[in-house]
Design an enzyme around this catalytic site. Structure first.
Site, mmCIF file in Angstrom:
data_model
loop_
_atom_site.group_PDB
_atom_site.id
_atom_site.type_symbol
_atom_site.label_atom_id
_atom_site.label_comp_id
_atom_site.label_asym_id
_atom_site.label_seq_id
_atom_site.Cartn_x
_atom_site.Cartn_y
_atom_site.Cartn_z
ATOM 1 N N TYR A 75 0.841 -1.210 0.000
ATOM 2 C CA TYR A 75 0.000 0.000 0.000
ATOM 3 C C TYR A 75 0.877 1.261 0.000
ATOM 4 C CZ TYR A 75 -3.748 3.187 1.483
ATOM 5 O OH TYR A 75 -4.658 4.214 1.560
HETATM 6 N N1 LIG Z 1 -10.195 5.962 4.612
HETATM 7 C C1 LIG Z 1 -8.926 6.128 4.907
HETATM 8 O O1 LIG Z 1 -8.517 6.006 6.059
HETATM 9 C C2 LIG Z 1 -7.932 6.505 3.824
HETATM 10 C C3 LIG Z 1 -6.739 7.125 4.203
HETATM 11 C C4 LIG Z 1 -5.816 7.472 3.211
HETATM 12 C C5 LIG Z 1 -6.106 7.222 1.879
HETATM 13 N N2 LIG Z 1 -7.285 6.615 1.547
HETATM 14 C C6 LIG Z 1 -7.535 6.354 0.130
HETATM 15 O O2 LIG Z 1 -8.768 6.923 -0.253
HETATM 16 C C7 LIG Z 1 -9.313 6.200 -1.342
HETATM 17 C C8 LIG Z 1 -10.771 5.871 -1.050
HETATM 18 O O3 LIG Z 1 -10.815 5.037 0.078
HETATM 19 P P1 LIG Z 1 -12.065 4.852 1.041
HETATM 20 O O4 LIG Z 1 -11.572 5.055 2.410
HETATM 21 O O5 LIG Z 1 -13.217 5.604 0.544
HETATM 22 O O6 LIG Z 1 -12.256 3.254 0.848
HETATM 23 P P2 LIG Z 1 -13.518 2.376 0.479
HETATM 24 O O7 LIG Z 1 -13.074 0.973 0.604
HETATM 25 O O8 LIG Z 1 -14.689 2.842 1.277
HETATM 26 O O9 LIG Z 1 -13.779 2.757 -1.054
HETATM 27 C C9 LIG Z 1 -12.926 2.357 -2.081
HETATM 28 C C10 LIG Z 1 -13.759 1.978 -3.294
HETATM 29 O O10 LIG Z 1 -12.884 1.579 -4.356
HETATM 30 C C11 LIG Z 1 -13.468 0.483 -5.031
HETATM 31 N N3 LIG Z 1 -12.440 -0.292 -5.740
HETATM 32 C C12 LIG Z 1 -11.501 -1.112 -5.202
HETATM 33 N N4 LIG Z 1 -10.763 -1.668 -6.162
HETATM 34 C C13 LIG Z 1 -11.236 -1.192 -7.346
HETATM 35 C C14 LIG Z 1 -10.881 -1.412 -8.707
HETATM 36 N N5 LIG Z 1 -9.891 -2.243 -9.037
HETATM 37 N N6 LIG Z 1 -11.561 -0.752 -9.671
HETATM 38 C C15 LIG Z 1 -12.582 0.083 -9.341
HETATM 39 N N7 LIG Z 1 -12.974 0.312 -8.062
HETATM 40 C C16 LIG Z 1 -12.300 -0.311 -7.087
HETATM 41 C C17 LIG Z 1 -14.127 -0.324 -3.911
HETATM 42 O O11 LIG Z 1 -15.100 -1.219 -4.403
HETATM 43 C C18 LIG Z 1 -14.690 0.781 -3.033
HETATM 44 O O12 LIG Z 1 -16.015 1.101 -3.364
HETATM 45 C C19 LIG Z 1 -8.427 4.964 -1.519
HETATM 46 O O13 LIG Z 1 -7.541 5.189 -2.587
HETATM 47 C C20 LIG Z 1 -7.676 4.883 -0.222
HETATM 48 O O14 LIG Z 1 -6.424 4.227 -0.352
HETATM 49 C C21 LIG Z 1 -8.203 6.265 2.490
#
Ligand SMILES: NC(=O)c1ccc[n+]([C@@H]2O[C@H](COP(=O)([O-])OP(=O)(O)OC[C@H]3O[C@@H](n4cnc5c(N)ncnc54)[C@H](O)[C@@H]3O)[C@@H](O)[C@H]2O)c1
Length: 250
Positions: free
Chosen positions: A157
């Site tokens: 990651y």
């Molecule tokens: N929530 C946190 O703590 C956090 C912190 C830092 C960064 N992020 C980043 O923010 C972004 C959104 O995360 P989130 O927290 O909303 O997570 P989440 O899991 O709620 O949403 C992520 C979405 O991406 C979709 N997804 C996964 N693989 C995919 C693919 N190959 N093609 C298309 N869609 C795909 C999933 O089905 C899901 O709906 C991510 O990139 C994550 O790494 C999140």
């Protein structure tokens, strides 16, 4: 909370991973600002629920796996037959399970980088030509504080997100002579379903590093993304915008 309004009238935006979490909230604020929004997600059920929840004639959903170049290319070609793509939010991502690098499942490691880094490349590779044609574009790549600091037990990651930061800096410079901005954001932990992929101890450790002493609220993330995706952001590009509550001060 009195939230600011952003003007996205006349703009078409693609939000990847728009089925839930950050992406769903960004899609909602874009719609409120007058944009046409296309959400992509790998999970059809989440897309169906999102469409029901947002209930807007300006919203379309498409099942796309961003790590599959052909699928992304075909979908983009279908859209650009009749529409320009003004805004791209590369938000879809997975953390995968936590664990030390030397014990990590090899296929899982590659999959995590494939989605977080190669997926971002696939979307930019296929959509940027349309933005160049129109001399307009705003791209926001959702990285993570893990990509700056490197989180222990999250090597895939952290590497994928660090790669997305490098991609942002390169592409931003390549497009700097056009009205196209490419920026990355680096959030700290927020309470979305992504946290369920990691151990409770790992999530607690992440939280303990945040001087603000709390999780990031989803709307706080969305506000930053909205400004970066707006026409008003006409100068900042190839940059990384921190939203980690003081954890990363660079
Ligand atoms: N929530 C946190 O703590 C956090 C912190 C830092 C960064 N992020 C980043 O923010 C972004 C959104 O995360 P989130 O927290 O909303 O997570 P989440 O899991 O709620 O949403 C992520 C979405 O991406 C979709 N997804 C996964 N693989 C995919 C693919 N190959 N093609 C298309 N869609 C795909 C999933 O089905 C899901 O709906 C991510 O990139 C994550 O790494 C999140």
């Amino acid at each position: 909370m009195n939230k600011n309004n952003f003007n996205f009238k006349g703009r078409t935006a693609i939000v990847t991973g728009g089925g839930q979490g950050f992406g769903l909230d960004v899609a909602k604020r874009f719609l409120e600002g007058g944009a046409k929004v296309i959400i992509w997600d790998i999970n059809q059920n989440l897309l169906d629920e999102a469409v029901k929840e947002l209930n807007s004639e300006n919203l379309t959903s498409q099942k796309v796996d961003i790590s599959n170049y052909k699928e992304v290319e075909e979908t983009v070609n279908g859209i650009t037959l009749n529409n320009n793509i003004d805004i791209l939010i590369n938000n879809a991502g997975i953390t995968g399970p936590t664990g030390p690098l030397w014990e990590y499942d090899v296929e899982m490691w590659k999959k995590i980088v494939d989605i977080n880094l190669v997926g971002t490349f696939n979307c930019c590779r296929t959509i940027v030509p349309n933005m160049i044609k129109n001399n307009y574009g705003r791209i926001v790549n959702v990285a993570s504080v893990a990509g700056k600091d490197g989180n222990a037990n999250a090597s895939a990651y952290s590497s994928g997100k660090a790669g997305a930061i490098g991609l942002t800096k390169s592409l931003g410079k390549e497009l700097a002579d056009k009205n196209i901005a490419v920026n990355a954001v680096t959030p700290a932990g927020a309470k979305t379903r992504i946290l369920e992929q990691m151990s409770k101890e790992h999530v607690q450790r992440m939280l303990s590093k945040v001087p603000r002493g709390r999780f990031l609220e989803i709307y706080e993330f969305t506000s930053l993304v909205c400004w970066l995706a707006s026409e008003e952001n006409s100068f900042s590009t190839a940059a990384v915008f921190d939203i980690s509550g003081g954890r990363s001060t660079y």
